[in-house]
Scaffold this motif. Structure first.
Motif, PDB file in Angstrom:
ATOM      1  N   UNK A   1      -4.515   1.018  -1.469  1.00 19.18           N
ATOM      2  CA  UNK A   1      -4.054  -0.293  -1.919  1.00 19.18           C
ATOM      3  C   UNK A   1      -5.085  -0.925  -2.844  1.00 19.18           C
ATOM      4  N   UNK A   2      -4.695  -1.984  -3.510  1.00 19.00           N
ATOM      5  CA  UNK A   2      -5.612  -2.720  -4.371  1.00 19.00           C
ATOM      6  C   UNK A   2      -6.725  -3.323  -3.533  1.00 19.00           C
TER       7      UNK A   2
ATOM      8  N   UNK B   1     -13.605   6.084  10.739  1.00 18.62           N
ATOM      9  CA  UNK B   1     -12.924   4.993  10.023  1.00 18.62           C
ATOM     10  C   UNK B   1     -13.712   4.694   8.752  1.00 18.62           C
ATOM     11  N   UNK B   2     -13.014   4.743   7.626  1.00 17.78           N
ATOM     12  CA  UNK B   2     -13.683   4.505   6.339  1.00 17.78           C
ATOM     13  C   UNK B   2     -12.910   3.456   5.551  1.00 17.78           C
ATOM     14  N   UNK B   3     -13.592   2.392   5.144  1.00 16.68           N
ATOM     15  CA  UNK B   3     -13.036   1.342   4.299  1.00 16.68           C
ATOM     16  C   UNK B   3     -13.718   1.434   2.933  1.00 16.68           C
ATOM     17  N   UNK B   4     -12.922   1.578   1.870  1.00 18.17           N
ATOM     18  CA  UNK B   4     -13.522   1.783   0.553  1.00 18.17           C
ATOM     19  C   UNK B   4     -14.232   0.546   0.025  1.00 18.17           C
TER      20      UNK B   4
ATOM     21  N   UNK C   1       0.847  -1.192   0.000  1.00 20.48           N
ATOM     22  CA  UNK C   1       0.000   0.000   0.000  1.00 20.48           C
ATOM     23  C   UNK C   1       0.881   1.241   0.000  1.00 20.48           C
ATOM     24  N   UNK C   2       0.252   2.371  -0.284  1.00 16.35           N
ATOM     25  CA  UNK C   2       0.896   3.673  -0.140  1.00 16.35           C
ATOM     26  C   UNK C   2       0.226   4.376   1.040  1.00 16.35           C
ATOM     27  N   UNK C   3       1.038   4.918   1.928  1.00 21.87           N
ATOM     28  CA  UNK C   3       0.494   5.551   3.127  1.00 21.87           C
ATOM     29  C   UNK C   3       0.810   7.035   3.144  1.00 21.87           C
ATOM     30  N   UNK C   4      -0.178   7.827   3.553  1.00 24.44           N
ATOM     31  CA  UNK C   4       0.007   9.249   3.793  1.00 24.44           C
ATOM     32  C   UNK C   4      -0.524   9.596   5.167  1.00 24.44           C
TER      33      UNK C   4
END
Length: 314
Positions: A261-262, A290-293, A235-238
């Motif tokens: 992330x994928x 908290x949000x999960x796509x 994943x890419x984290x910001x």
């Protein structure tokens, strides 16, 4: 003819002398010394060890004593530098278990009647800020029951280490664990290596930005596995960490992270307003999102928690 020449020379002399007189009246007033009571007040603010308090007192002193503004500014800067030098000397001699600062918080909710609910919220934040290294430990737990049925059971802990190149740039490493069965996973580990930049750094406001690649390992609750995606993903984290001292004793904070992330990406935001009550005790109003796509089927994408807790600083 001689008389006329003398008069002419006198007129020229007056014209030449006039600008010099005008210039002398335009000179600014001399800097006034700092009144003893104001100096004592600034020294008392410096003795608190709080840079925000010192700046607030110095700014007020400059407004009420404008003729001494430069001297007040110089005194405040000198006292702050002296305090910084003492702190650096102290940090150099500290053992690894010394120099930690932080806060613990706890909140309890209970209702009865048509709906019986109970809730507990706990949190711990620890920071050790050295000359080059900064260590941060964060732990939290939220538990709730409604009509004897558990409706929330969330736990999280993280450790972040930063190496500071200067006052602005740093590199960071982060390891975190979280468990939330009501979001469809029993546990999720995340590891990140990245870079950070302090975009804002003043006595009353700071803003740290971080970014980097991450690896996440998720163990889903049986029956909630996301089809087509494995448990381990890159994943890419910001990240964003913001703090604003609105006035002494009142602090607004915002901590947000994003894992892209994928499949299922995650956004977390923790907003809080902390107000000092007395001594080391404060009260905090917080809102956690908290949000999960792409959560497991049947679960909500967004979960929120509102809480009011007591905070003890140390």
């Amino acid at each position: 003819m001689l008389r006329t020449s003398l008069l002419g020379c006198g007129a020229v002399g007056m014209l030449v002398a006039a600008p010099a007189k005008a210039q002398s009246t335009a000179e600014p007033a001399a800097e006034a010394p700092i009144p003893d009571t104001i100096a004592a007040m600034i020294h008392a603010a410096a003795d608190t060890g709080n840079a925000v308090t010192l700046k607030t007192v110095a700014d007020l002193a400059k407004k009420t004593n404008p003729n001494s503004a430069k001297a007040i500014e110089a005194m405040a800067n000198g006292l702050q530098k002296e305090a910084d030098d003492k702190q650096i000397a102290k940090v150099r001699t500290q053992k690894p278990w010394q120099g930690w600062k932080g806060q613990g918080q706890a909140g309890i909710t209970a209702t009865s009647g048509t709906t019986d609910t109970t809730g507990v919220s706990l949190g711990l934040n620890l920071v050790r800020n050295g000359i080059k290294w900064r260590h941060t430990v964060i732990a939290s737990a939220n538990y709730a029951r409604q009509n004897r049925v558990t409706t929330a059971n969330q736990h999280a802990v993280s450790y972040q280490i930063d190496y500071k190149f200067n006052d602005r740039f740093f590199v960071m490493g982060l390891a975190s664990w979280e468990g939330d069965r009501f979001s469809g996973f029993e546990r999720r580990f995340s590891e990140t290596l990245g870079a950070g930049y302090t975009a804002i750094k003043t006595p009353t406001m700071t803003l740290n930005l971080t970014a980097g690649p991450a690896l996440r390992q998720t163990r889903y609750v049986p029956g909630f596995q996301i089809t087509g995606f494995g448990d381990d993903r890159f994943a890419a984290r910001g990240g964003l960490d913001y703090s604003w001292t609105i006035r002494p004793g009142v602090v607004f904070t915002e901590n947000a992270t994003y894992y892209g992330q994928t499949g299922n990406s995650t956004v977390t935001a923790n907003t809080a307003l902390t107000m000092k009550v007395f001594g080391r005790l404060s009260v905090q109003a917080g809102f956690l999102l908290d949000h999960e796509t792409q959560p497991p089927v049947g679960l909500d994408k967004t979960n929120t928690t509102s809480r009011l807790t007591l905070v003890y600083g140390f």
